[in-house]
Write a protein that holds these residues in place. Sequence first.
Motif, PDB file in Angstrom:
ATOM      1  N   THR A 366       0.832  -1.201   0.000  1.00 19.70           N
ATOM      2  CA  THR A 366       0.000   0.000   0.000  1.00 19.70           C
ATOM      3  C   THR A 366       0.867   1.251   0.000  1.00 19.70           C
ATOM      4  O   THR A 366       0.593   2.224  -0.710  1.00 19.70           O
ATOM      5  CB  THR A 366      -0.940   0.007   1.218  1.00 19.70           C
ATOM      6  N   GLU A 367       1.932   1.219   0.805  1.00 22.16           N
ATOM      7  CA  GLU A 367       2.836   2.368   0.863  1.00 22.16           C
ATOM      8  C   GLU A 367       3.602   2.539  -0.441  1.00 22.16           C
ATOM      9  O   GLU A 367       3.892   3.652  -0.871  1.00 22.16           O
ATOM     10  CB  GLU A 367       3.813   2.184   2.024  1.00 22.16           C
ATOM     11  N   GLY A 370       0.147   2.583  -3.428  1.00 23.65           N
ATOM     12  CA  GLY A 370      -1.121   3.259  -3.207  1.00 23.65           C
ATOM     13  C   GLY A 370      -2.255   2.253  -3.144  1.00 23.65           C
ATOM     14  O   GLY A 370      -2.133   1.132  -3.651  1.00 23.65           O
ATOM     15  N   GLU A 372      -5.275   1.942  -4.657  1.00 21.98           N
ATOM     16  CA  GLU A 372      -5.904   1.453  -5.879  1.00 21.98           C
ATOM     17  C   GLU A 372      -5.015   0.452  -6.609  1.00 21.98           C
ATOM     18  O   GLU A 372      -5.479  -0.596  -7.064  1.00 21.98           O
ATOM     19  CB  GLU A 372      -6.229   2.633  -6.805  1.00 21.98           C
ATOM     20  N   GLU A 373      -3.727   0.774  -6.728  1.00 18.97           N
ATOM     21  CA  GLU A 373      -2.803  -0.137  -7.394  1.00 18.97           C
ATOM     22  C   GLU A 373      -2.634  -1.424  -6.604  1.00 18.97           C
ATOM     23  O   GLU A 373      -2.537  -2.513  -7.177  1.00 18.97           O
ATOM     24  CB  GLU A 373      -1.448   0.551  -7.594  1.00 18.97           C
ATOM     25  N   THR A 374      -2.625  -1.304  -5.291  1.00 17.12           N
ATOM     26  CA  THR A 374      -2.505  -2.504  -4.458  1.00 17.12           C
ATOM     27  C   THR A 374      -3.705  -3.417  -4.657  1.00 17.12           C
ATOM     28  O   THR A 374      -3.568  -4.641  -4.767  1.00 17.12           O
ATOM     29  CB  THR A 374      -2.395  -2.114  -2.972  1.00 17.12           C
TER      30      THR A 374
END
Length: 473
Positions: A366-367, A370, A372-374
């Motif tokens: 997530t870090e 982000g 959405e991509e995760t």
Amino acid sequence: HVARRNVRARRDAHARSPGVRARWALPRGFASGPPGVAFAPSVVARASASDDPDRGPGFGFGSRALDASRLDARGRVPVGARTVILGIETSCDDTGAAVITGDGRVLGEAIASQGEIHAKWGGVVPNLAREAHENAIDDVVARALAAADVRPENLSAVAVTVGPGLSMCLRVGVVKAQNMCVEHSLPIVPVHHMEAHALVARVGEGGKKRKGVEKGVDETSDETSDVYETSSARASFPFLALLVSGGHNQLILATAIGEYRVLGGALDDALGEAYDKTARLLGLDVGGGGGPALEALAKRGDPKKYKFPVPLRKRKDCDFSYAGLKTAVRLAVERDLGKPSDGDAFSNVQGLEGDDDGVPNGNAETEAFGPEETARRDAIRADIAASFQFAAVKHLEERTRRAIAWARESLSLETENEDAEKRDLSCVVVAGGVAANATVRATLGSVAEEAGLAFLLPPPRGGAPGASGGVGK
């Protein structure tokens, strides 16, 4: 060289054809039977330090045969309800022991798992496994005997797994068995690991009678069914056994104790190994096993999203291969998720922080990408896992269906004589760690049902496989 390759090719093709008996390789020092028949020695040897006092009980299995008074007219040791055998299993990462009677009743069992020891390494570490076996073996055997309410001197024999497996782990169980046999003057029975997996299907504790299943000792019900999935059933000969684990894939036609026809085996990776490697490629937490983690992730995905090839469809035999499928998965991962930074897998054994089901949700990702991509990457992982499982189990399904046909053809060839008794398969037995996979169970259960055969899934039970193999021997 060309002639030699041609001879080898003909030999291999002949070994895979119906009706041909193939032989399991036994550990060095054990006798083999007639050509094509795999079995451990029919005459059980006594372990005795006096055989070689300089080497002691830790060397060999002894050489003195059983007293002739204990053999029947056929030169065998009579086995019945009063026969009590202790089985010891230390082939890999669990220490197991069980006490079984000659008619297949489990009196007591115990197991010491090494899951927590190996979890942080993402696989079995042989030296740690051996040390854990050494620390646990005495307690496990004592607990199994206590649960069975049997004293060591009242045992009929001690059976122990001698291979295949990790040699340093196998030795722990072998030495324990030797020491017990020397101390209490008991026979020792060496057991082949894969044979034990097949024969554990003949161990039961009573239950409902099913088609192709022997009625247990304490059974009272006559209810019947075509498909059976329980620990209380016992397979009757002949039966087809599919052995699926992290290191082995084999389809075996078992026609009697000690007589097995190997219809197919793994040409490269076994199914369990393919599950583990794919789980690593997807960055899953493999501390609790790659198979369960991948199975959990696959439930979230679309099994038709990726058109992974079903292995060996052009080869009309019963062999298995998962190396090509694993490569296809790796290419999909590299294309859609990016090449892993360590050149091998996203996972560093523990993987990313996951949910309770072991699927990564990863604060680290997530870090890095982000939310959405995760989420998109998680969906890709789930689709790849589901598509891999679909192709892998389809391969298992197709091979098992062909093996049923081969086995029935082989049995029919034996009974072409009008006076011979007509025999058919009684059931399909699936044994090994991969049998815990729900998709595998459901798929193979359907294959057995289509063939009109009972379906048995013996549960994992400590040293019971080794003990059941010892009863057979």
